[in-house]
Design an enzyme around this catalytic site. Sequence first.
Site, PDB file in Angstrom:
ATOM      1  N   GLU A 289       5.683  -2.097  53.290  1.00  0.00           N
ATOM      2  CA  GLU A 289       5.692  -3.389  53.992  1.00  0.00           C
ATOM      3  C   GLU A 289       5.014  -3.290  55.353  1.00  0.00           C
ATOM      4  O   GLU A 289       4.506  -4.273  55.873  1.00  0.00           O
ATOM      5  CB  GLU A 289       7.130  -3.892  54.184  1.00  0.00           C
ATOM      6  CG  GLU A 289       7.616  -4.728  53.014  1.00  0.00           C
ATOM      7  CD  GLU A 289       8.884  -5.518  53.313  1.00  0.00           C
ATOM      8  OE1 GLU A 289       9.576  -5.226  54.310  1.00  0.00           O
ATOM      9  OE2 GLU A 289       9.185  -6.425  52.528  1.00  0.00           O
ATOM     10  N   HIS A 310       7.923  16.487  34.240  1.00  0.00           N
ATOM     11  CA  HIS A 310       7.802  16.376  32.786  1.00  0.00           C
ATOM     12  C   HIS A 310       7.352  14.987  32.373  1.00  0.00           C
ATOM     13  O   HIS A 310       7.467  14.615  31.212  1.00  0.00           O
ATOM     14  CB  HIS A 310       9.136  16.758  32.138  1.00  0.00           C
ATOM     15  CG  HIS A 310       9.508  18.181  32.445  1.00  0.00           C
ATOM     16  ND1 HIS A 310       9.334  19.213  31.546  1.00  0.00           N
ATOM     17  CD2 HIS A 310       9.989  18.747  33.584  1.00  0.00           C
ATOM     18  CE1 HIS A 310       9.712  20.347  32.115  1.00  0.00           C
ATOM     19  NE2 HIS A 310      10.111  20.097  33.361  1.00  0.00           N
ATOM     20  N   LYS A 424       7.845 -16.241  47.153  1.00  0.00           N
ATOM     21  CA  LYS A 424       8.971 -17.142  47.455  1.00  0.00           C
ATOM     22  C   LYS A 424       8.526 -18.589  47.323  1.00  0.00           C
ATOM     23  O   LYS A 424       9.235 -19.415  46.771  1.00  0.00           O
ATOM     24  CB  LYS A 424       9.476 -16.896  48.884  1.00  0.00           C
ATOM     25  CG  LYS A 424      10.164 -15.559  49.078  1.00  0.00           C
ATOM     26  CD  LYS A 424      10.730 -15.467  50.482  1.00  0.00           C
ATOM     27  CE  LYS A 424      11.175 -14.065  50.802  1.00  0.00           C
ATOM     28  NZ  LYS A 424      11.458 -13.854  52.213  1.00  0.00           N
TER      29      LYS A 424
HETATM   30  O1  PA5 Z   1      11.934  -5.381  56.059  1.00  0.00           O
HETATM   31  C1  PA5 Z   1      12.091  -6.573  55.918  1.00  0.00           C
HETATM   32  O2  PA5 Z   1      12.001  -7.368  56.865  1.00  0.00           O
HETATM   33  C2  PA5 Z   1      12.452  -7.186  54.562  1.00  0.00           C
HETATM   34  O3  PA5 Z   1      12.403  -6.263  53.544  1.00  0.00           O
HETATM   35  C3  PA5 Z   1      13.833  -7.775  54.614  1.00  0.00           C
HETATM   36  O4  PA5 Z   1      14.746  -6.761  54.949  1.00  0.00           O
HETATM   37  C4  PA5 Z   1      14.221  -8.415  53.299  1.00  0.00           C
HETATM   38  O5  PA5 Z   1      13.243  -9.329  52.902  1.00  0.00           O
HETATM   39  C5  PA5 Z   1      15.551  -9.142  53.435  1.00  0.00           C
HETATM   40  O6  PA5 Z   1      15.496 -10.134  54.416  1.00  0.00           O
HETATM   41  P1  PA5 Z   1      16.793 -10.733  55.057  1.00  0.00           P
HETATM   42  O7  PA5 Z   1      17.562  -9.643  55.694  1.00  0.00           O
HETATM   43  O8  PA5 Z   1      16.313 -11.748  56.033  1.00  0.00           O
HETATM   44  O9  PA5 Z   1      17.599 -11.358  53.939  1.00  0.00           O
END
Ligand code: PA5
Length: 447
Positions: A289, A310, A424
């Site tokens: 990310e 394996h 989303k």
């Molecule tokens: O690193 C990040 O920002 C994302 O992976 C969030 O942790 C994830 O999308 C969950 O979001 P939230 O905590 O707002 O529900």
Amino acid sequence: MKHIQLSFDKTLDFISAEKIAGYENEVKAANEALHNGTGKGNDFLGWLNLPSSIDEAHFRDVENTAKVLRENCEVVVVIGIGGSYLGAKAVIDALSNSFDWLQKERKNPVVLYAGQNIGEDYLYELQELLKNKKFGIISISKSGTTTEPALAFRLLKTQLEEQQGKDAAKKLIVCVTDKSKGALRTLADKEGLKSFVLEDSVGGRYSVLTPVGLLPIAVAGFDIRQLVQGAREMEKICGLETSFDENPAAQYAAVRNELYKNGKKIEILVNYHPKLHYISEWWKQLYGESEGKENKGIYPASVDFTTDLHSMGQWIQEGERTIFETVISIKEPNHTKIFPHSEENLDGLNFLAGKRVDEVNKMAELGTMIAHVDGGVPNLKIELPKLNEFYLGELIYFFEKACGISGYLLGVNPFDQPGVEAYKKNMFALLEKPGFEEETKAIKARL
Ligand code: PA5
């Protein structure tokens, strides 16, 4: 004092020591940009000095909240997705007995997870399991609006209230979310639920050392002070005062960026202990990310060895040469198992008699590393002296700091995730969420 150690000598057949040393100024600038808050995403730097800023009152608040759940629950369900559950699961799995859920004499509640998927069977089976069980909920969402955890929370909260009554259920629910925004904050305040604030400046994937990770880890019975102490040590070691040669986060960032420039587009995180599987999942989220944007970024992958030797072992040894590996090695396991002698020796394994199982594992590790380097796969290694809270704390901060530096070397903002929004929008359009009328029309016309 011992610390986790990074070594990258097995990359030097592929990239030169001079080239790596040449990163010194660039890495220094990236580290300074983080500390001075002058780089991209500079409103998300709350994780940087987080370990050293946790005070006694905060530890006590987390520990006391954990105590209530520990004393009243057989099962605690952590609800969250991405950064809101991966860090906790990574640490809890790494420190837990591998067969934890089968232990009869339990000191700690079983920690389970929900809201990290929308699998109907998963949720059905979880709710069946929780029937007639004393369970609690830690509901974690920074934004407080993420669909997957919100859906799971409604289901489990309703179940808990039906099983315990509304008043009793209140004591068994803890929320971790934004201080003022989002549906989870509204609900927690309206219903008077215990809650922790997740600061705006700490992104989800950098939040494991906040109550997002610390609370579930404390509920599982692990020492959050040692975890934070390890992170504090790494905070110092990876700070501005440390020279390039002594700063493992700086070196890791430099080596992986140089490998990337030389066509190594995929980094595979390797472990030799199955309980580290979720450390890799947490790491993949952190790096994936943070760096995968603007059509750039190393693809973070992972394998569990020797299991995956394996399966994926063939690809790694002889497939396309676009990969490098980073091996997480545990110097001294927490238990000893000596391989026994056999009079008949029908399996032909008496050459191993009297040796520790770990010696066999270590020779598999070394032999694989040499084979993969010979096959054209550069290898880095991160060695933990032991698998405990302290060294996991060091590892977590090391990876976070290196990720910030590495993202800046790559020229991206390591603290946003604009690409996560695309699915989303389509999902809401397809589900006809109010406010998405135009998108609904547009997407349905494409079906
Ligand atoms: O690193 C990040 O920002 C994302 O992976 C969030 O942790 C994830 O999308 C969950 O979001 P939230 O905590 O707002 O529900």
